[in-house]
Every structure is written in C-alpha cells, then in structure tokens.
Design an enzyme around this catalytic site. Structure first.
Site, PDB file in Angstrom:
ATOM      1  N   LYS A   4       0.860  -1.197   0.000  1.00  0.00           N
ATOM      2  CA  LYS A   4       0.000   0.000   0.000  1.00  0.00           C
ATOM      3  C   LYS A   4       0.890   1.238   0.000  1.00  0.00           C
ATOM      4  O   LYS A   4       2.046   1.189   0.435  1.00  0.00           O
ATOM      5  CB  LYS A   4      -0.936   0.065   1.222  1.00  0.00           C
ATOM      6  N   GLY A  63       9.552  -0.742   5.225  1.00  0.00           N
ATOM      7  CA  GLY A  63       9.539   0.129   4.056  1.00  0.00           C
ATOM      8  C   GLY A  63       8.382   1.121   4.034  1.00  0.00           C
ATOM      9  O   GLY A  63       8.315   1.998   3.191  1.00  0.00           O
ATOM     10  N   GLY A  64       7.421   0.915   4.955  1.00  0.00           N
ATOM     11  CA  GLY A  64       6.246   1.795   4.902  1.00  0.00           C
ATOM     12  C   GLY A  64       5.238   1.324   3.866  1.00  0.00           C
ATOM     13  O   GLY A  64       4.277   2.021   3.551  1.00  0.00           O
ATOM     14  N   LEU A  65       5.478   0.110   3.316  1.00  0.00           N
ATOM     15  CA  LEU A  65       4.582  -0.445   2.288  1.00  0.00           C
ATOM     16  C   LEU A  65       3.561  -1.400   2.884  1.00  0.00           C
ATOM     17  O   LEU A  65       2.723  -1.943   2.164  1.00  0.00           O
ATOM     18  CB  LEU A  65       5.404  -1.168   1.218  1.00  0.00           C
ATOM     19  N   GLY A  74       4.211  -6.633   6.239  1.00  0.00           N
ATOM     20  CA  GLY A  74       3.772  -7.605   7.238  1.00  0.00           C
ATOM     21  C   GLY A  74       2.269  -7.534   7.451  1.00  0.00           C
ATOM     22  O   GLY A  74       1.583  -8.540   7.574  1.00  0.00           O
ATOM     23  N   SER A 129       0.016  -6.630   5.297  1.00  0.00           N
ATOM     24  CA  SER A 129      -0.685  -7.207   4.148  1.00  0.00           C
ATOM     25  C   SER A 129      -0.652  -8.728   4.206  1.00  0.00           C
ATOM     26  O   SER A 129      -1.651  -9.398   3.932  1.00  0.00           O
ATOM     27  CB  SER A 129      -0.039  -6.715   2.836  1.00  0.00           C
ATOM     28  N   ASP A 155      -2.402  -1.133  10.263  1.00  0.00           N
ATOM     29  CA  ASP A 155      -2.435  -1.205   8.795  1.00  0.00           C
ATOM     30  C   ASP A 155      -3.112  -2.466   8.270  1.00  0.00           C
ATOM     31  O   ASP A 155      -3.214  -2.648   7.062  1.00  0.00           O
ATOM     32  CB  ASP A 155      -1.003  -1.177   8.244  1.00  0.00           C
TER      33      ASP A 155
HETATM   34  C1  LIG Z   1       2.190   4.644   9.428  1.00  0.00           C
HETATM   35  C2  LIG Z   1       1.167   3.718   8.859  1.00  0.00           C
HETATM   36  O1  LIG Z   1       1.785   2.707   8.116  1.00  0.00           O
HETATM   37  C3  LIG Z   1       0.236   4.497   7.943  1.00  0.00           C
HETATM   38  O2  LIG Z   1      -0.578   3.645   7.195  1.00  0.00           O
HETATM   39  C4  LIG Z   1       0.367   3.057   9.971  1.00  0.00           C
HETATM   40  O3  LIG Z   1      -0.268   4.011  10.769  1.00  0.00           O
HETATM   41  C5  LIG Z   1       1.232   2.164  10.846  1.00  0.00           C
HETATM   42  O4  LIG Z   1       0.576   0.923  10.894  1.00  0.00           O
HETATM   43  P1  LIG Z   1       1.341  -0.361  11.498  1.00  0.00           P
HETATM   44  O5  LIG Z   1       2.725  -0.432  10.958  1.00  0.00           O
HETATM   45  O6  LIG Z   1       0.419  -1.528  11.333  1.00  0.00           O
HETATM   46  O7  LIG Z   1       1.446   0.067  13.017  1.00  0.00           O
HETATM   47  P2  LIG Z   1       1.293  -0.896  14.271  1.00  0.00           P
HETATM   48  O8  LIG Z   1       2.146  -2.087  14.079  1.00  0.00           O
HETATM   49  O9  LIG Z   1      -0.147  -1.032  14.613  1.00  0.00           O
HETATM   50  O10 LIG Z   1       1.923   0.082  15.386  1.00  0.00           O
HETATM   51  C6  LIG Z   1       3.323   0.211  15.506  1.00  0.00           C
HETATM   52  C7  LIG Z   1       3.545   1.401  16.433  1.00  0.00           C
HETATM   53  O11 LIG Z   1       3.267   2.619  15.687  1.00  0.00           O
HETATM   54  C8  LIG Z   1       2.585   3.550  16.512  1.00  0.00           C
HETATM   55  N1  LIG Z   1       1.312   3.927  15.845  1.00  0.00           N
HETATM   56  C9  LIG Z   1       0.817   3.199  14.793  1.00  0.00           C
HETATM   57  C10 LIG Z   1      -0.355   3.619  14.178  1.00  0.00           C
HETATM   58  C11 LIG Z   1      -1.015   4.767  14.676  1.00  0.00           C
HETATM   59  N2  LIG Z   1      -2.182   5.211  14.118  1.00  0.00           N
HETATM   60  N3  LIG Z   1      -0.493   5.462  15.723  1.00  0.00           N
HETATM   61  C12 LIG Z   1       0.653   5.058  16.321  1.00  0.00           C
HETATM   62  O12 LIG Z   1       1.132   5.720  17.268  1.00  0.00           O
HETATM   63  C13 LIG Z   1       2.397   2.891  17.874  1.00  0.00           C
HETATM   64  O13 LIG Z   1       3.462   3.339  18.692  1.00  0.00           O
HETATM   65  C14 LIG Z   1       2.563   1.426  17.594  1.00  0.00           C
HETATM   66  O14 LIG Z   1       3.098   0.741  18.709  1.00  0.00           O
HETATM   67  N1  LIG Z   2       5.235 -11.585   7.337  1.00  0.00           N
HETATM   68  C1  LIG Z   2       5.945 -10.483   7.653  1.00  0.00           C
HETATM   69  N2  LIG Z   2       6.436  -9.681   6.698  1.00  0.00           N
HETATM   70  C2  LIG Z   2       7.134  -8.559   7.025  1.00  0.00           C
HETATM   71  N3  LIG Z   2       7.404  -8.153   8.282  1.00  0.00           N
HETATM   72  C3  LIG Z   2       6.948  -8.936   9.270  1.00  0.00           C
HETATM   73  C4  LIG Z   2       6.191 -10.118   9.007  1.00  0.00           C
HETATM   74  N4  LIG Z   2       5.848 -10.653  10.172  1.00  0.00           N
HETATM   75  C5  LIG Z   2       6.352  -9.857  11.120  1.00  0.00           C
HETATM   76  N5  LIG Z   2       7.032  -8.824  10.618  1.00  0.00           N
HETATM   77  C6  LIG Z   2       7.709  -7.759  11.400  1.00  0.00           C
HETATM   78  O1  LIG Z   2       6.878  -6.594  11.329  1.00  0.00           O
HETATM   79  C7  LIG Z   2       7.667  -5.432  11.056  1.00  0.00           C
HETATM   80  C8  LIG Z   2       6.843  -4.432  10.288  1.00  0.00           C
HETATM   81  O2  LIG Z   2       6.455  -5.068   9.116  1.00  0.00           O
HETATM   82  P1  LIG Z   2       5.871  -4.255   7.886  1.00  0.00           P
HETATM   83  O3  LIG Z   2       6.568  -4.770   6.681  1.00  0.00           O
HETATM   84  O4  LIG Z   2       4.403  -4.288   7.931  1.00  0.00           O
HETATM   85  O5  LIG Z   2       6.301  -2.776   8.148  1.00  0.00           O
HETATM   86  P2  LIG Z   2       6.419  -1.674   7.063  1.00  0.00           P
HETATM   87  O6  LIG Z   2       6.842  -2.280   5.764  1.00  0.00           O
HETATM   88  O7  LIG Z   2       7.227  -0.601   7.660  1.00  0.00           O
HETATM   89  O8  LIG Z   2       4.949  -1.208   6.817  1.00  0.00           O
HETATM   90  P3  LIG Z   2       4.100  -0.128   7.605  1.00  0.00           P
HETATM   91  O9  LIG Z   2       5.021   0.484   8.632  1.00  0.00           O
HETATM   92  O10 LIG Z   2       3.644   0.810   6.566  1.00  0.00           O
HETATM   93  O11 LIG Z   2       3.017  -0.978   8.205  1.00  0.00           O
HETATM   94  C9  LIG Z   2       8.844  -5.970  10.245  1.00  0.00           C
HETATM   95  O12 LIG Z   2       9.967  -5.129  10.398  1.00  0.00           O
HETATM   96  C10 LIG Z   2       9.070  -7.362  10.856  1.00  0.00           C
HETATM   97  O13 LIG Z   2       9.954  -7.263  11.963  1.00  0.00           O
END
Ligand SMILES: C[C@](O)(CO)[C@H](O)COP(=O)(O)OP(=O)(O)OC[C@H]1O[C@@H](n2ccc(N)nc2=O)[C@H](O)[C@@H]1O
Ligand SMILES: Nc1ncnc2c1ncn2[C@@H]1O[C@H](COP(=O)(O)OP(=O)(O)OP(=O)(O)O)[C@@H](O)[C@H]1O
Length: 282
Positions: free
Chosen positions: A13, A99-101, A104, A106, A138
């Site tokens: 995403k 990566g912010g994509l 995990g 998804s 997410d």
């Molecule tokens: C930045 C985005 O990727 C934008 O879509 C999301 O808001 C983050 O979603 P995500 O990676 O699934 O985040 P989570 O794994 O639920 O939360 C990780 C950490 O990010 C912070 N977090 C996340 C989402 C949110 N709305 N507020 C927060 O403060 C919290 O400290 C949480 O402990």
């Molecule tokens: N199946 C998986 N694929 C990727 N990361 C995973 C998975 N399971 C657990 N994780 C852990 O969750 C963390 C966050 O994963 P994710 O890839 O969703 O973060 P992101 O790419 O930064 O996406 P966003 O922050 O936008 O949600 C990873 O760094 C990893 O440690």
C-alpha cells in the site's frame, strides 16, 4: 486452480497523504490518510492440515516464527473460532520490511481472508477487519481491499476512487521503525483535519516526513533525486518514497535512471486489491 497450490497475493500500500490530527490515551495517533494499493505483492501459499499446528515453511530471517504476522493471524483465527485444524504457510517475500509499504500487515490480512475461505469459517469482512486491527493499524485496509480515505488509527475506512497512476518506488538502504517515528518529540501531532476534496485538490503532506528525513539521510537523498522527475512523497513512516506519473513512458524513464543507484520498483496504482480477485478464483 487446486486450492492446495494456490498463490494468494498480499499487495503493498501507499499513503498518498498522511496527516496526524491527534493522539489517543493509549498513545496511538489519530490519522487522516489515503490508502491505495500497488501491484507489488508478497505471495502466500496455505496448505490446511488436520493437526492443530501452524507452521511456516520458510520463516523470515530475523522474525521468530510465532512473531510472524501470518502465524499470528492464523493463531488469532483459531483462538476466536475454536477451529481444530492447522495450516502450513509458505511466504514468497518481495515487499521490503520497514519500508512503509505495509508488507507484514498485508501478509496478515491475506492470511485472515485466505484461511477464512480455506477453513470455511464464514466470518464477515467486517469481523476479519476487527480481528485485523488487533494485529496492527495497517491490517484492516488490506482486509477492506479497496482504496480508502482512512481516519481513526487507520481502521475507519471510506471507499474512494483515486486515479490509478504509474508509480516509481525507491527503497533507501535503511529500515525505519514505525514506533520510533510515532514516538519522536519532533513529530507534528496537531494538523488540522481536511476534507477529501482538499486531498483531491492537492493536499498531499505526510506529517512524518520532516522527522524521517532528519533521522534518515538516505531517505532525504532518495526524495531529492526522485523529485527531479515528479512530486516525491513518503509512504507511511518510510523508508520508501514514491512518485506518481500519468504515463508509463514517463515512469519508465524515471525508473531506468534511478534504478542505477536505488533499489527501485516500477508499479501501477490499484484501487481494488488483487486479494479479492484471487478470492473469486477460489
Ligand atoms: C504509518 C502507517 O503505516 C500508515 O498507514 C500506519 O499508521 C502504521 O501501521 P502499522 O505499521 O500496522 O502500526 P502498528 O504495528 O499497529 O503500530 C506500531 C507502532 O506505531 C505507533 N502507531 C501506529 C499507528 C497509529 N495510528 N499510531 C501510532 O502511534 C504505535 O506506537 C505502535 O506501537
Ligand atoms: N510476514 C511479515 N512480513 C514482514 N514483516 C513482518 C512479518 N511478520 C512480522 N514482521 C515484522 O513486522 C515489522 C513491520 O512489518 P511491515 O513490513 O508491515 O512494516 P512496514 O513495511 O514498515 O509497513 P508499515 O510500517 O507501513 O506498516 C517488520 O519489520 C518485521 O519485523
């Protein structure tokens, strides 16, 4: 295609804008964001088994099996429904972690949707979204499966149509921890709320940008080089940055030039998640 070898997509995403408009008592931030998928996916294969065992055929490096979001999603479904069987999960990873994509997240959403189907649990999409939220902010959007205007922590979703443009994504050589960015004292947390029309009129700011580019110079560098071609934006809390293009030719030109130096992807925006096209093939 037989269900046993079926490959289920877990798309990435983008956040086409991300405003932080407040913070809850529990520390989670209240957002306004626009989610759109891109045709860059992880792929998962699920093999249901009669034993009450969840196992990953190829655990991700650095992620303990029981911490993997696909494992946790399967575990959550079993706990919530009392389902007695199990599953062997195989992940074909393409989305960069950190990566912010939403990689995990998804993967977790695809696991919820696929096992709901394969285990014949018949949970509603709304129920799967509620369960997804317990795995991460997410996850609901990936279960929802369509581009959306999102509020709340990212779970209050309103379907919208956004132009499906060509996209170049750059992945700087760093892993940005979402929690670290949201915990920063320098983070803007009081942006005023806007309307969808404001976004469509061009309000694309990402409130995480200043903090991320300050602490991750490689993200700053990628943004600067990408901005030579089109408006460069940060997705989520990064590390990935992206730019949209109206034509494939313009996107390819930027991609070919930038891919000499950066891990990069040439993609297409998608309003409808490929996960649901795949479900209809079940
Ligand atoms: C930045 C985005 O990727 C934008 O879509 C999301 O808001 C983050 O979603 P995500 O990676 O699934 O985040 P989570 O794994 O639920 O939360 C990780 C950490 O990010 C912070 N977090 C996340 C989402 C949110 N709305 N507020 C927060 O403060 C919290 O400290 C949480 O402990
Ligand atoms: N199946 C998986 N694929 C990727 N990361 C995973 C998975 N399971 C657990 N994780 C852990 O969750 C963390 C966050 O994963 P994710 O890839 O969703 O973060 P992101 O790419 O930064 O996406 P966003 O922050 O936008 O949600 C990873 O760094 C990893 O440690």
């Amino acid at each position: 295609m037989s269900e046993v070898n079926k490959r289920w997509p877990a798309p990435a995403k983008l956040n086409l804008m991300l405003r932080i408009v407040g913070q809850r008592e529990d520390g989670y931030h209240l957002l306004q964001t626009v989610f759109q998928f891109i045709d860059l996916c992880d792929w998962l294969v699920f093999r249901p088994i009669s034993d009450s065992v969840i196992s990953l055929r190829n655990p991700l490096p650095g992620v303990p099996e029981d911490q993997d979001l696909t494992y946790r999603a399967a575990r959550l479904l079993k706990d919530e429904t009392g389902y007695k069987g199990g599953v062997v999960i195989e992940i074909e990873k393409h989305l960069p972690m950190g990566g912010g994509l939403g990689g995990g997240s998804s993967d977790a959403a695809t696991t919820l949707v696929a096992l709901n189907d394969l285990w014949r649990l018949r949970l509603s999409r709304e129920r799967l979204m509620q369960l997804g939220l317990r795995l991460g902010a997410d996850v609901p959007i990936f279960v929802f499966g369509h581009s959306a205007w999102a509020e709340g922590v990212g779970e209050v979703l309103q379907e919208i149509e956004v132009p499906e443009k060509w996209v170049v994504v750059l992945k700087p050589d760093c892993h940005v921890d979402t929690k670290e960015i949201f915990s920063s004292k320098d983070l803007t947390r009081d942006s005023k709320s806007i309307k969808i029309a404001d976004f469509i009129a061009g309000q694309h700011q990402n409130d995480c940008l200043d903090v991320v580019r300050k602490f991750y110079p490689s993200v700053d560098g990628a943004l600067r080089e990408l901005s030579d071609f089109s408006e460069a934006r940060l997705t989520g809390t990064g590390a990935c940055v992206f730019a949209q293009f109206d034509t494939e030719l313009a996107a390819k030109k930027a991609y070919l030039s930038l891919s000499r130096k950066w891990q990069s992807y040439l993609c297409k925006g998608m309003n409808r998640s490929p996960l649901y096209s795949s479900l209809n093939d079940a």
